[in-house]
Design a protein around this motif. Structure first.
Motif, short mmCIF file in Angstrom:
data_model
loop_
_atom_site.label_atom_id
_atom_site.label_comp_id
_atom_site.label_asym_id
_atom_site.label_seq_id
_atom_site.Cartn_x
_atom_site.Cartn_y
_atom_site.Cartn_z
N MET B 227 37.65 -47.36 8.05
CA MET B 227 37.87 -48.76 7.69
C MET B 227 39.28 -49.16 8.08
N ALA B 228 39.44 -50.35 8.63
CA ALA B 228 40.78 -50.85 8.96
C ALA B 228 40.73 -52.36 9.13
N LEU B 229 41.91 -52.95 9.11
CA LEU B 229 42.02 -54.39 9.34
C LEU B 229 41.90 -54.63 10.84
N GLU B 230 41.19 -55.69 11.24
CA GLU B 230 41.10 -55.99 12.66
C GLU B 230 41.05 -57.49 12.86
N ASN B 231 41.45 -57.89 14.06
CA ASN B 231 41.43 -59.30 14.41
C ASN B 231 40.80 -59.38 15.79
N ALA B 232 39.55 -59.78 15.87
CA ALA B 232 38.83 -59.83 17.14
C ALA B 232 38.93 -58.51 17.90
N ASP B 233 38.60 -57.43 17.23
CA ASP B 233 38.56 -56.09 17.82
C ASP B 233 39.93 -55.58 18.27
N THR B 234 41.01 -56.21 17.79
CA THR B 234 42.36 -55.81 18.18
C THR B 234 43.10 -55.31 16.96
N MET B 235 44.01 -54.35 17.19
CA MET B 235 44.79 -53.80 16.10
C MET B 235 45.60 -54.89 15.41
N GLU B 236 45.61 -54.87 14.08
CA GLU B 236 46.27 -55.93 13.33
C GLU B 236 46.78 -55.33 12.03
N PHE B 237 47.94 -55.78 11.58
CA PHE B 237 48.48 -55.24 10.34
C PHE B 237 48.58 -56.28 9.23
N TYR B 238 48.76 -57.54 9.59
CA TYR B 238 49.03 -58.52 8.53
C TYR B 238 47.80 -59.26 8.06
N GLU B 239 47.05 -59.86 8.97
CA GLU B 239 45.87 -60.59 8.49
C GLU B 239 44.71 -60.37 9.44
N GLY B 240 43.51 -60.69 8.94
CA GLY B 240 42.32 -60.47 9.74
C GLY B 240 41.20 -60.07 8.80
N LYS B 241 40.17 -59.48 9.38
CA LYS B 241 39.04 -59.05 8.55
C LYS B 241 39.02 -57.54 8.46
N ILE B 242 38.38 -57.04 7.41
CA ILE B 242 38.28 -55.60 7.27
C ILE B 242 36.95 -55.17 7.86
N LYS B 243 37.03 -54.18 8.74
CA LYS B 243 35.80 -53.72 9.38
C LYS B 243 35.58 -52.27 8.97
N ALA B 244 34.35 -51.97 8.58
CA ALA B 244 34.00 -50.59 8.25
C ALA B 244 32.99 -50.10 9.27
N ILE B 245 33.23 -48.89 9.80
CA ILE B 245 32.28 -48.33 10.76
C ILE B 245 31.71 -47.02 10.22
N GLY B 246 30.56 -46.67 10.73
CA GLY B 246 29.89 -45.44 10.29
C GLY B 246 30.36 -44.24 11.07
N PRO B 247 29.86 -43.04 10.72
CA PRO B 247 30.30 -41.81 11.37
C PRO B 247 29.95 -41.78 12.86
N ASN B 248 29.00 -42.62 13.30
CA ASN B 248 28.67 -42.62 14.73
C ASN B 248 29.26 -43.81 15.45
N GLY B 249 30.08 -44.58 14.76
CA GLY B 249 30.76 -45.68 15.42
C GLY B 249 30.07 -47.03 15.26
N GLU B 250 28.94 -47.05 14.54
CA GLU B 250 28.24 -48.32 14.39
C GLU B 250 28.96 -49.19 13.33
N THR B 251 29.00 -50.50 13.55
CA THR B 251 29.66 -51.38 12.59
C THR B 251 28.78 -51.53 11.36
N LEU B 252 29.34 -51.22 10.18
CA LEU B 252 28.57 -51.32 8.94
C LEU B 252 28.73 -52.69 8.33
N SER B 253 29.98 -53.10 8.16
CA SER B 253 30.21 -54.41 7.57
C SER B 253 31.57 -54.92 7.98
N LYS B 254 31.67 -56.23 7.92
CA LYS B 254 32.93 -56.90 8.22
C LYS B 254 33.12 -57.88 7.08
N PHE B 255 34.24 -57.79 6.38
CA PHE B 255 34.39 -58.71 5.26
C PHE B 255 35.82 -59.21 5.15
N SER B 256 35.95 -60.34 4.45
CA SER B 256 37.28 -60.94 4.32
C SER B 256 38.03 -60.21 3.21
#
Lengths: 166, 470
Positions: B227-256
């Motif tokens: 899980m990490a913060l991302e902004n349009a699939d780009t590395m981001e530290f301050y703001e953006g959405k949180i994206k969680a991925i599964g063990p095989n790389g599939e996107t599980l959820s994206k939330f504010s």
């Protein structure tokens, strides 16, 4: 709340959260050469550039309620700044940048040896600098008791190792 | 079941805070179980109740001296979430710059001072030599560069935050002080040499890493979510959405960030003071998730800066995506550091950074708010509930180390099983286990926030005599 020296022997209190780098250097150097570390005695106000001008304000303000004037004392503008109680030696970075001092270096000698009652002293300072009557200042301050107790405890009779603060 | 032998590493060294590892061996001398404990308690959630929101960020920053800035920014963002404040662009950029300063400061500490000695020396080396001072004796230039990098990080914090540790200029509504043109020029001048040092550190780190990689490829490669913060699939530290991925790389959820607590749940165990955070939708223990440098590499497809961007691609090509081995944290941390240096440069080159509109007025309100930032160790979330008088009713902090806690435990066990077979404890083994813990750079003092009913506090004097039990 009790100070640490009531339970264990304290050799030195190095004040500050965190202590300033130079203070650590000087302390270690003096202890290594067998001397007593240099001791700061006065208050943060002596290191602050702000001018203390008695003013008239209506009430006390929170830090983000209004923008502070850059030259005048924060207390005169109605903010609760603890610079007048706190031990000097940090260079007053917080009040210089427009944020109130919140006492991370602990009580100054004037509190430890003379006044001893923190709240009475603070109320007096605020009241003289803002023109708000003492009773009203007391009432407002006591709504937020955390102001006193973030870094400083209020009863200094309990503080036995006064001369150990550097 | 009789545990025939127990190996204890206490305290684990070169990490932040006090931790302990125990490894239990079964009758045949194989690893039965391994635990990583947090052995101290801070109690911030409890004693801050009733605190006025005004002073909250500056006390909260005291939870940790290392990432104090990340805590201040997360805390201020949570309060702004409650007050529904939108800060100005200038303030956003300055806060991001502060976070970058924090990353430079912290990652250079972790790389040079905490983990480099492990890679630099042979595993069988005398432990008393395995430290940064020995490196400085052998190669004074490396030591000087390490300190120069840390100084630069601290200088960013000192210039914008007005204090190097526990910054004071960040308040709800923006920043108290704008950056002056002179300060910007000075920082810009210093950032040149910093970028050079970072490039050298990256090369040095990669070299040493390759030498150790064979040993650690299989140690601690437990497959988890990331899980990490991302902004349009780009590395981001301050703001953006949180994206969680599964063990095989599939996107599980994206939330504010505001709905963070709907997705993350905490679990307590009586044997440690640190809670375990996991993905709510997956349940425990399936939803074990990791945050931090590797997670940032796994979650994000690209980085917005030049060198870090290409290094990120190389990382993905070399180790796959998502990459699971624990020791990759050390590798990924260097890419993080490069990104932070480049991004600092980008932000400082922007002339609009010195605009004076850094602050807007905030209307205090009651309610619930969450603030999320990427701290050096991963996604950090603060949730506050404020009363109508603007005082704290309750708070919940999800610290990166808490999220990683489960993974640390599993990977310590995994690594122990890899290194200990049939009771054969090789020299340097304990350090190898510690390396796994160290890779996560756990910050235990932030993560210890659980108080059980049976909690006792023992006061002891310096001769270890018990004075009083609270």
């Amino acid at each position: 709340m009790y100070p640490l020296c009531n339970f264990v022997d304290v050799d030195y209190y190095v004040p500050g959260c965190p202590p300033m780098p130079l203070l650590i250097v000087h302390t270690i150097k003096s202890i290594a050469s067998g001397k007593n570390p240099p001791r700061h005695q006065s208050v943060v106000c002596t290191e602050c550039h702000r001018k203390i001008v008695p003013a008239k304000v209506e009430r006390l303000y929170g830090i983000y309620e209004k923008e502070a004037n850059r030259e005048l004392c924060l207390v005169s503008q109605g903010f609760v700044c603890l610079g007048s109680l706190t031990r000097e030696g940090c260079g007053a970075p917080c009040p210089r940048s427009g944020f109130t001092c919140f006492g991370c270096r602990g009580p100054a000698d004037s509190l430890l040896y003379r006044t001893r009652d923190l709240s009475a002293f603070l109320i007096k300072v605020i009241s003289t600098r803002t023109g708000i009557p003492q009773e009203k200042v007391k009432e407002e301050l006591y709504q937020n008791p955390f102001i006193f107790h973030t870094f400083i405890f209020s009863k200094f009779e309990r503080f036995k190792a006064r001369e150990r603060v550097i | 079941m009789s545990a025939s032998k127990e190996i204890t590493i206490s305290p684990t060294t070169r990490i932040e805070g006090h931790g302990k590892v125990t490894i239990t061996l079964d009758d045949e001398g194989n690893v039965a179980d391994a635990y990583f404990y947090a052995t101290e308690i801070r109690g911030f959630d409890y004693f801050l109740r009733g605190m006025e929101a005004d002073r909250l960020p500056f006390i909260i920053s005291r939870i940790c001296g290392v990432c104090s800035t990340a805590h201040v920014v997360a805390s201020v963002k949570a309060i702004e979430g409650i007050c529904e404040t939108q800060i100005t662009e200038t303030a956003k950029k300055l806060r991001e710059l502060l976070l970058m300063g924090q990353i430079i400061n912290n990652h250079s500490l972790v790389f040079f001072f905490l983990t480099l000695p492990d890679f630099w020396f042979q595993q069988e080396e005398n432990p008393s030599k395995r430290n940064v001072f020995q490196i400085m004796r052998e190669r004074p230039d490396v030591g000087r560069k390490a300190i120069a990098l840390r100084v630069f990080g601290a200088r960013i914090l000192g210039t914008i935050g007005k204090r190097e540790v526990h910054v004071v200029s960040v308040i709800p509504g923006g920043l108290i002080n704008p950056l002056t043109e002179r300060e910007r020029q000075e920082l810009l001048k210093q950032s040149d040499s910093t970028l050079e040092i970072t490039k050298e550190a990256l090369e040095l780190g990669k070299d040493l890493f390759d030498k150790n990689w064979e040993d650690f490829k299989k140690a601690g490669d437990y497959r988890t979510h990331y899980m990490a913060l991302e902004n349009a699939d780009t590395m981001e530290f301050y703001e953006g959405k949180i994206k969680a991925i599964g063990p095989n790389g599939e996107t599980l959820s994206k939330f504010s960030p505001q709905s963070y607590m709907d997705y993350i749940e905490e679990k307590k165990y009586p044997w440690t003071y640190a809670k375990f955070a996991y993905l709510k939708t997956m349940g425990w223990p399936k939803g074990i998730v990791q945050v931090g440098p590797t997670a940032r590499m796994n979650v994000n497809g690209k980085a917005s800066t030049e060198i870090a961007g290409s290094e990120l691609k190389k990382f993905k090509r070399k180790f796959g995506s998502p990459a699971h081995a624990t020791l990759l944290f050390d590798y990924a941390r260097l890419i993080d550091l490069t990104y932070a240096c480049e991004r600092t440069r980008q932000l400082l080159e922007d002339e609009t950074l010195t605009k004076t509109d850094t602050r807007i007025k905030v209307k205090p309100r009651s309610g619930r708010g969450v603030g999320v930032v990427e701290a050096p160790r991963g996604t950090l979330a603060h949730e506050y509930v404020l009363t109508s008088e603007g005082k704290l009713e309750s708070m919940k902090l999800i610290i990166p180390t808490q999220v990683n806690n489960a993974a640390i435990n599993l990977n310590v066990k995994d690594a122990a099983a890899e290194f200990i077979q049939k009771g054969d404890v090789k020299p340097g083994l304990l350090n190898k286990i510690e390396m796994v813990v160290r890779a996560y750079d756990p910050c235990i003092k932030c993560a210890t926030r659980q108080a059980n009913q049976t909690l006792t506090v023992e006061l002891r004097d310096r001769k270890n005599r018990l004075l009083r039990v609270l």
